[in-house]
Design a protein around this motif. Structure first.
Motif: not given
Length: 384
Positions: A283, A329-330, A334-335, A337-340, A342
């Motif tokens: 990711t 970071r970020g 996209s994962r 679970d909604g997070t990003q 790096d």
């Protein structure tokens, strides 16, 4: 599905899998055989068509846990003559129900369902019911850009599958005519099998081939089969973060089932074209950024592009070595679970191919002033 089929046909052998095969093994075996024997890939080959029908029938039973359990139980009881009956006056022994209750964990009727209409004879409802058949799975592929794979996209697919013939509405008869009810099976598609035993079973009617209808004037489009190729456009959502070579399953988007059966599934193989700047590591996105010797040695603040079009500022500490990787970071993929993920930035120190006289003199002065030791000395320290 007739009882005779369940007792006499070895569906595990048809698919070439062991009796303890898991669902994934069964699915892979069916797909392989289906591709090899599909009528579309073997036009006019009746042997392949019959083989495809046989493996589809086997998959219909073994891919359904409930049907598979009943199939295994019935074959274990009857397939190997595990039990024999006293046919003194053409009747089963009085304690036959007790025998089966002891041989199975459930009630007699739970094991055999609607297989029998009583101690003797066959179930009329079974003989007149045409079992639903699940639609075939459909496979397709799509090629998308790197950016679309990271952010997700919607694509249009042209799908070709088996469907009811539009010219005859699936009847198989020429437009303006209708098929007639088969006089042999009275439209059921099944007839009693002549097994000669106590338990009478059913089998597909040979006159109508299990359809229950006879076509006297076949449709010229489908040659009386009632089936034809159907082309349709479908909007398919490709989720964010999909990887090159990944297969996406869309449940219920395959070919339509028959006799009220559920539709098959659509499997889409995704191909992702590479990006000229960015790569993928799970990711995380990756990029290699060139820096000058002065920036690496003295430290600097550099600008780094991101996939989304904006840029970020990255501070290099003094003495940054070639190949060092920094994490932003970020700014990745996209994962679920909604997070990003790096952005991983690897610096590459560049060496100028040409130097002016002033630059050359400056470097000579630097070399004398730095008084650096030979960086390769350690390579020879261990040699005899």
């Amino acid at each position: 599905m007739s009882t005779k089929d369940w007792l006499e046909k070895d569906y595990y052998k048809v698919l070439g899998v062991p009796k303890d095969a898991d669902q994934d093994t069964i699915k892979k075996a069916f797909r392989k055989l289906a591709r090899e024997n599909h009528p579309d890939a073997n036009p006019g080959n009746t042997d392949k068509a019959e083989k495809f029908k046989e493996i589809s029938e086997a998959n219909d039973v073994l891919s359904d846990p409930k049907k598979r359990k009943e199939y295994d139980q019935q074959r274990s009881l009857f397939g190997g003559n595990a039990f024999r009956f006293n046919r003194g006056q053409g009747q089963a022994t009085p304690d036959v129900d007790d025998l089966f209750r002891n041989a199975t964990t459930g009630d007699f009727s739970d094991v055999f369902g609607n297989l029998f209409g009583g101690a003797t004879g066959f179930n009329r409802r079974t003989a007149t019911t045409r079992s639903p058949r699940r639609g075939a799975d459909v496979e397709g592929e799509v090629t998308i850009d790197f950016d679309q794979a990271v952010e997700g996209t919607t694509v249009t697919l042209q799908m070709v599958s088996d469907a009811a013939c539009a010219a005859c509405s699936g009847t198989g008869a020429r437009a303006g005519t209708t098929p007639k009810i088969c006089p042999t099976c009275q439209g059921s598609g099944m007839r009693p099998a002549t097994s000669g035993g106590v338990f009478q079973t059913t089998e597909p009617c040979p006159d109508c081939r299990g359809r229950g209808m006879i076509v006297e004037d076949p449709c010229p489009v489908c040659d009386g089969s009632g089936r034809a190729k159907s082309t349709r456009s479908m909007q398919v959502r490709i989720p964010a973060g999909v990887e090159d070579g990944q297969r996406i399953r869309l449940k219920g988007k395959g070919a339509q089932g028959e006799h009220g059966g559920s539709p098959g599934d659509l499997y889409v193989d995704v191909h992702v074209t590479p990006h000229k700047l960015f790569g993928r590591s799970g990711t995380n996105l990756t990029i290699t950024v060139p820096v000058t010797f002065a920036e690496a040695a003295l430290g600097a603040e550099i600008e780094v592009p991101t996939l989304h079009g904006t840029s970020v500022r990255l501070r290099l500490p003094a003495g940054t070595p070639n190949g060092r990787t920094f994490r932003v970071r970020g700014k990745g993929v996209s994962r679920k679970d909604g997070t990003q993920g790096d952005l991983l930035v690897t610096v590459e120190v560049t060496v100028p191919s040409q130097l002016s006289d002033q630059a050359r003199n400056a470097l000579l002065i630097y070399a004398n002033e730095a008084g650096e030791t030979d960086p390769r000395a350690a390579l020879f320290s261990g040699r005899s």
